[in-house]
Scaffold this motif. Structure first.
Motif, mmCIF file in Angstrom:
data_model
loop_
_atom_site.group_PDB
_atom_site.id
_atom_site.type_symbol
_atom_site.label_atom_id
_atom_site.label_comp_id
_atom_site.label_asym_id
_atom_site.label_seq_id
_atom_site.Cartn_x
_atom_site.Cartn_y
_atom_site.Cartn_z
ATOM 1 N N ASP A 233 0.802 -1.224 0.000
ATOM 2 C CA ASP A 233 0.000 0.000 0.000
ATOM 3 C C ASP A 233 0.838 1.278 0.000
ATOM 4 N N MET A 264 -4.301 8.646 8.876
ATOM 5 C CA MET A 264 -4.186 7.195 8.982
ATOM 6 C C MET A 264 -4.571 6.666 10.359
ATOM 7 N N GLU A 266 -4.858 4.963 13.721
ATOM 8 C CA GLU A 266 -4.146 3.835 14.317
ATOM 9 C C GLU A 266 -3.321 3.050 13.291
ATOM 10 N N GLU A 267 -3.737 3.104 12.040
ATOM 11 C CA GLU A 267 -3.013 2.367 10.995
ATOM 12 C C GLU A 267 -1.600 2.918 10.793
ATOM 13 N N TRP A 268 -1.368 4.175 11.179
ATOM 14 C CA TRP A 268 -0.070 4.795 10.950
ATOM 15 C C TRP A 268 1.040 4.034 11.667
ATOM 16 N N GLU A 270 1.081 0.906 12.525
ATOM 17 C CA GLU A 270 1.268 -0.385 11.867
ATOM 18 C C GLU A 270 2.105 -0.229 10.602
ATOM 19 N N LYS A 271 1.808 0.809 9.833
ATOM 20 C CA LYS A 271 2.549 1.026 8.593
ATOM 21 C C LYS A 271 3.998 1.421 8.874
#
Length: 441
Positions: A233, A264, A266-268, A270-271
């Motif tokens: 992604d 982003m 919470e996804e930030w 993780e990424k």
């Protein structure tokens, strides 16, 4: 009557001969041709361009001097950039021979552009075996302008001057901020119009700057074709490639901008973890002697006041050091600057455009600064050899403003030489002692 017909026919023939014949050669309405790599630089070439009309597009190619025809032809994919009515074409040529010059032209099947050339990269597997082999490439910091129409034209002239002075450059890296506003097609058109005369012959590989993105760099990603070997992604925002004995990793420092983090949620986190893993794996797998990084924001610059710099130092710098990066090419601060070696890495900030630094007041150069130029637009020519990496920095007149180099010999030979220097005195002392013992009664 026959004589009258002959006279009329003669006049018509003369008129026909007087009118220039309409040829399909060089009549195609495409423009803004760019070369890049989305796959192997040794065996592929990616070509992108713009056409004002949305119809089929093709690239015909052959080894230099060979006939261009449908026998070697690739159909392009078309991308509608936003809702602007701008069409970007992309064709990937595959199965090419390494270290080979090709001719190519772009068209719609009946009308064609002028013929241009490109040269594929050498084979990385055999490059080290050829001790005489070397190559040069170009680095350009921020292109961003003060006066749009004037400064893009001057940048384009600088770019053509650079190629005339350095006709052998293999490719170019750009450290971001190619435009002032990623949403303004006028910026992109001026950048691409001025980039095309050079980058339709040598590949251009950029990094994302903060002026190419707000939350995500959509126009940038639609305009350009880059390797898709980055984290899931985040392909083309992060990527890497090899040329000769050099491995280059390109990072999107704008991932650390507050608006990107907010979008982003919470996804930030993780990424960020996935990016770290990708960087570690990418650098660990590379056997290249020389390793370079390209990142828009500098972890070490004139100013350290932006939180992005601290994020880079905290999250990525340890990975770059462990991965044995030799040289990091940066931008953003609109200045030329070179640092001392920090953790094995030399950091260079470039600025090819007309904007000047607002970070530098003439006195606040940090202690790690080794070279500085806050006055001139500049560019860097990097030479890669088997055992030596060197950089020459030039101002816009082509005068050298800084130079740097680093040598790296075979580890086994180097270690042996160091061991010999360390232990030679010990060995000599031991031999002398043994001789003295033999001489004793």
């Amino acid at each position: 009557m026959r004589s009258a017909y002959k006279a009329v026919w003669g006049v018509l023939c003369l008129l026909f001969l007087a009118v220039p014949a309409v040829s399909s050669a060089e009549s195609y309405d495409g423009s803004q041709f760019l070369l890049s790599w989305s796959e192997s630089p040794s065996h592929s070439q990616t070509i992108t361009w713009h056409s004002p009309s949305r119809r089929e597009g093709y690239v015909q190619y052959n080894k230099s001097g060979g006939e261009l025809s449908g026998q070697h032809q690739v159909k392009a994919e078309i991308t509608d950039v936003g809702e602007t009515g701008y069409y970007r074409y992309e064709a990937v040529l595959k199965g090419l021979s390494h270290n080979t010059t090709y001719d190519y032209r772009v068209g719609n099947g009946t009308e064609w552009s002028q013929i241009r050339t490109f040269t594929t990269a050498p084979d990385p597997e055999t490059w080290e075996e050829k001790s005489e082999t070397s190559f040069d490439f170009l680095y350009l910091g921020d292109v961003q302008y003060r006066n749009r129409n004037r400064d893009y034209g001057e940048w384009g002239k600088l770019l053509q001057d650079i190629r005339e002075r350095n006709p052998g450059i293999a490719f170019a890296l750009i450290g971001g901020d190619m435009v002032n506003s990623s949403r303004k097609m006028k910026d992109w058109n001026l950048f691409l119009d001025n980039a095309s005369p050079v980058f339709s012959y040598i590949p251009m590989m950029p990094a994302i700057g903060n002026h190419e993105t707000s939350v995500k760099a959509d126009p940038y990603l639609q305009m350009l074709a880059l390797p898709e070997n980055g984290p899931q992604d985040l392909e083309e925002e992060f990527y890497s490639f090899d040329y000769g004995n050099c491995h280059i990793i390109v990072l999107n420092t704008c991932f650390f901008l507050d608006n990107r983090k907010a979008s982003m949620a919470e996804e930030w986190d993780e990424k960020l973890h996935e990016i770290r893993i990708w960087m570690e794996e990418d650098l660990r797998k590379s056997n290249a002697k020389w390793k370079l990084a390209v990142l828009h924001h500098p972890p070490y610059g004139i100013s350290n006041g932006d939180s992005v710099y601290e994020w880079i130092r905290q999250e990525w710098e340890p990975i770059l050091e462990k991965g044995e990066i030799d040289l990091a090419l940066c931008g953003h601060q609109h200045i030329y600057m070179r640092t001392k070696e920090i953790g094995g890495i030399t950091y260079v900030i470039g600025n090819s455009g007309k904007r000047r630094s607002t970070y530098y007041n003439g006195e606040n150069a940090p202690a790690y600064t080794k070279a500085l130029d806050a006055v001139n637009s500049n560019y860097q020519i990097i030479r890669v050899e088997k055992d030596r990496l060197s950089l020459l920095s030039y101002d816009e007149k082509g005068q050298i403003i800084d130079r740097w180099s680093k040598e790296k010999h075979e580890k086994g030979i180097l270690k042996g030489a160091i061991a010999g220097l360390i232990f030679a005195p010990v060995m000599i002392a031991g031999i002398a002692a043994a001789v003295r013992r033999k001489k004793r009664p």
